[in-house]
Design a protein around this motif. Structure first.
Motif, PDB file in Angstrom:
ATOM      1  N   PHE A 139       0.834  -1.203   0.000  1.00 32.56           N
ATOM      2  CA  PHE A 139       0.000   0.000   0.000  1.00 32.56           C
ATOM      3  C   PHE A 139       0.870   1.254   0.000  1.00 32.56           C
ATOM      4  O   PHE A 139       0.660   2.169  -0.801  1.00 32.56           O
ATOM      5  N   ILE A 140       1.865   1.303   0.882  1.00 29.02           N
ATOM      6  CA  ILE A 140       2.736   2.481   0.969  1.00 29.02           C
ATOM      7  C   ILE A 140       3.532   2.655  -0.319  1.00 29.02           C
ATOM      8  O   ILE A 140       3.624   3.765  -0.858  1.00 29.02           O
ATOM      9  N   LEU A 141       4.099   1.575  -0.838  1.00 25.39           N
ATOM     10  CA  LEU A 141       4.892   1.676  -2.072  1.00 25.39           C
ATOM     11  C   LEU A 141       4.031   2.063  -3.273  1.00 25.39           C
ATOM     12  O   LEU A 141       4.450   2.869  -4.113  1.00 25.39           O
ATOM     13  N   CYS A 142       2.839   1.516  -3.350  1.00 26.78           N
ATOM     14  CA  CYS A 142       1.942   1.860  -4.457  1.00 26.78           C
ATOM     15  C   CYS A 142       1.530   3.330  -4.370  1.00 26.78           C
ATOM     16  O   CYS A 142       1.564   4.057  -5.370  1.00 26.78           O
ATOM     17  N   GLY A 143       1.148   3.766  -3.190  1.00 29.56           N
ATOM     18  CA  GLY A 143       0.769   5.173  -3.017  1.00 29.56           C
ATOM     19  C   GLY A 143       1.925   6.115  -3.289  1.00 29.56           C
ATOM     20  O   GLY A 143       1.770   7.143  -3.951  1.00 29.56           O
ATOM     21  N   ALA A 144       3.111   5.748  -2.796  1.00 26.87           N
ATOM     22  CA  ALA A 144       4.286   6.592  -3.036  1.00 26.87           C
ATOM     23  C   ALA A 144       4.633   6.626  -4.516  1.00 26.87           C
ATOM     24  O   ALA A 144       4.990   7.677  -5.060  1.00 26.87           O
ATOM     25  N   GLY A 145       4.529   5.488  -5.190  1.00 25.63           N
ATOM     26  CA  GLY A 145       4.820   5.437  -6.623  1.00 25.63           C
ATOM     27  C   GLY A 145       3.846   6.271  -7.434  1.00 25.63           C
ATOM     28  O   GLY A 145       4.243   7.028  -8.329  1.00 25.63           O
ATOM     29  N   LEU A 146       2.565   6.152  -7.117  1.00 29.07           N
ATOM     30  CA  LEU A 146       1.556   6.954  -7.828  1.00 29.07           C
ATOM     31  C   LEU A 146       1.747   8.443  -7.546  1.00 29.07           C
ATOM     32  O   LEU A 146       1.620   9.280  -8.449  1.00 29.07           O
ATOM     33  N   SER A 147       2.066   8.777  -6.308  1.00 26.14           N
ATOM     34  CA  SER A 147       2.324  10.182  -5.967  1.00 26.14           C
ATOM     35  C   SER A 147       3.533  10.708  -6.716  1.00 26.14           C
ATOM     36  O   SER A 147       3.538  11.846  -7.188  1.00 26.14           O
ATOM     37  N   THR A 148       4.543   9.890  -6.839  1.00 27.83           N
ATOM     38  CA  THR A 148       5.741  10.293  -7.568  1.00 27.83           C
ATOM     39  C   THR A 148       5.426  10.501  -9.048  1.00 27.83           C
ATOM     40  O   THR A 148       5.921  11.445  -9.670  1.00 27.83           O
ATOM     41  N   LEU A 149       4.591   9.639  -9.617  1.00 26.46           N
ATOM     42  CA  LEU A 149       4.197   9.815 -11.020  1.00 26.46           C
ATOM     43  C   LEU A 149       3.391  11.100 -11.208  1.00 26.46           C
ATOM     44  O   LEU A 149       3.594  11.826 -12.189  1.00 26.46           O
ATOM     45  N   LEU A 150       2.485  11.393 -10.286  1.00 25.44           N
ATOM     46  CA  LEU A 150       1.723  12.634 -10.373  1.00 25.44           C
ATOM     47  C   LEU A 150       2.634  13.848 -10.233  1.00 25.44           C
ATOM     48  O   LEU A 150       2.475  14.841 -10.948  1.00 25.44           O
ATOM     49  N   MET A 151       3.614  13.745  -9.336  1.00 26.98           N
ATOM     50  CA  MET A 151       4.574  14.835  -9.196  1.00 26.98           C
ATOM     51  C   MET A 151       5.393  14.972 -10.476  1.00 26.98           C
ATOM     52  O   MET A 151       5.713  16.089 -10.901  1.00 26.98           O
ATOM     53  N   GLY A 152       5.711  13.848 -11.108  1.00 24.60           N
ATOM     54  CA  GLY A 152       6.432  13.880 -12.378  1.00 24.60           C
ATOM     55  C   GLY A 152       5.652  14.620 -13.453  1.00 24.60           C
ATOM     56  O   GLY A 152       6.229  15.350 -14.260  1.00 24.60           O
ATOM     57  N   LEU A 153       4.332  14.464 -13.457  1.00 20.00           N
ATOM     58  CA  LEU A 153       3.503  15.192 -14.423  1.00 20.00           C
ATOM     59  C   LEU A 153       3.542  16.696 -14.159  1.00 20.00           C
ATOM     60  O   LEU A 153       3.618  17.502 -15.093  1.00 20.00           O
ATOM     61  N   ALA A 154       3.507  17.066 -12.896  1.00 22.65           N
ATOM     62  CA  ALA A 154       3.613  18.496 -12.548  1.00 22.65           C
ATOM     63  C   ALA A 154       4.975  19.042 -12.961  1.00 22.65           C
ATOM     64  O   ALA A 154       5.084  20.153 -13.499  1.00 22.65           O
ATOM     65  N   MET A 155       6.023  18.255 -12.742  1.00 19.27           N
ATOM     66  CA  MET A 155       7.369  18.671 -13.132  1.00 19.27           C
ATOM     67  C   MET A 155       7.499  18.764 -14.653  1.00 19.27           C
ATOM     68  O   MET A 155       8.171  19.654 -15.173  1.00 19.27           O
ATOM     69  N   LEU A 156       6.854  17.843 -15.353  1.00 16.55           N
ATOM     70  CA  LEU A 156       6.887  17.875 -16.815  1.00 16.55           C
ATOM     71  C   LEU A 156       6.269  19.163 -17.346  1.00 16.55           C
ATOM     72  O   LEU A 156       6.791  19.775 -18.278  1.00 16.55           O
TER      73      LEU A 156
END
Length: 166
Positions: free
Chosen positions: A72-89
């Motif tokens: 759960f923690i790894l999945c949530g952290a991974g999805l959050s990181t991907l969303l942050m990647g979109l903001a950074m993009l």
């Protein structure tokens, strides 16, 4: 001398690359790239934290926190990181667009709509000024964003490695 070159410039003021740069620099979101490191890190952590509002429910639907807390923690952290990647993009693409407009020898502009595109060749003094801004102001911002992307990829790889170990 610069004033005379700008005054004969046919490009509408809002489409001049120097003004687009200033707008980006003054905007709420795009100014994040110009912040000092500590404030920049706080903003990125803020985005990552708030992205958990979307990632948390998705992760909990996939992995019940009571049964598989690690996943759960790894999945949530991974999805959050991907969303942050979109903001950074989005940040990266905005700054890249303005850098390219500043570095180009011509300015493509529209007088009244998309159907009447024109081209204006920059005089040497304006071209020099714009290229200096692109090199010494925008390139460091893009470098910082690239390093941030690298860290995001590193975090995703570390999370993937930990996932395999679970």
């Amino acid at each position: 001398m610069m004033e005379s070159s700008v005054s004969v410039c046919p490009v509408p003021s809002e489409q001049l690359p120097i003004n687009e740069y200033q707008e980006l620099k003054d905007s709420w979101y795009f100014s994040w790239g110009t912040l000092d490191w500590a404030t920049y890190i706080k903003k990125m952590a803020w985005v990552w934290g708030w992205s958990w509002l979307l990632a948390g429910p998705v992760a909990s639907a996939s992995f019940a926190p009571q049964k598989a807390l690690g996943q759960f923690i790894l999945c949530g952290a991974g999805l959050s990181t991907l969303l942050m990647g979109l903001a950074m993009l989005r940040l990266y693409l905005g700054w890249t667009y303005v850098r390219d407009r500043l570095a180009d020898t011509t300015v493509v502009y529209e007088e009244s709509g998309w159907y009447d595109g024109q081209c204006w060749t920059k005089p040497p003094e304006i071209l020099t000024r714009d290229r200096l801004i692109a090199t010494y102001e925008i390139q460091p911002i893009l470098g910082r964003l690239r390093r941030t992307f690298g860290l995001l990829v590193l975090f995703l790889c570390i999370g993937g490695f930990i996932w395999i170990l679970l």
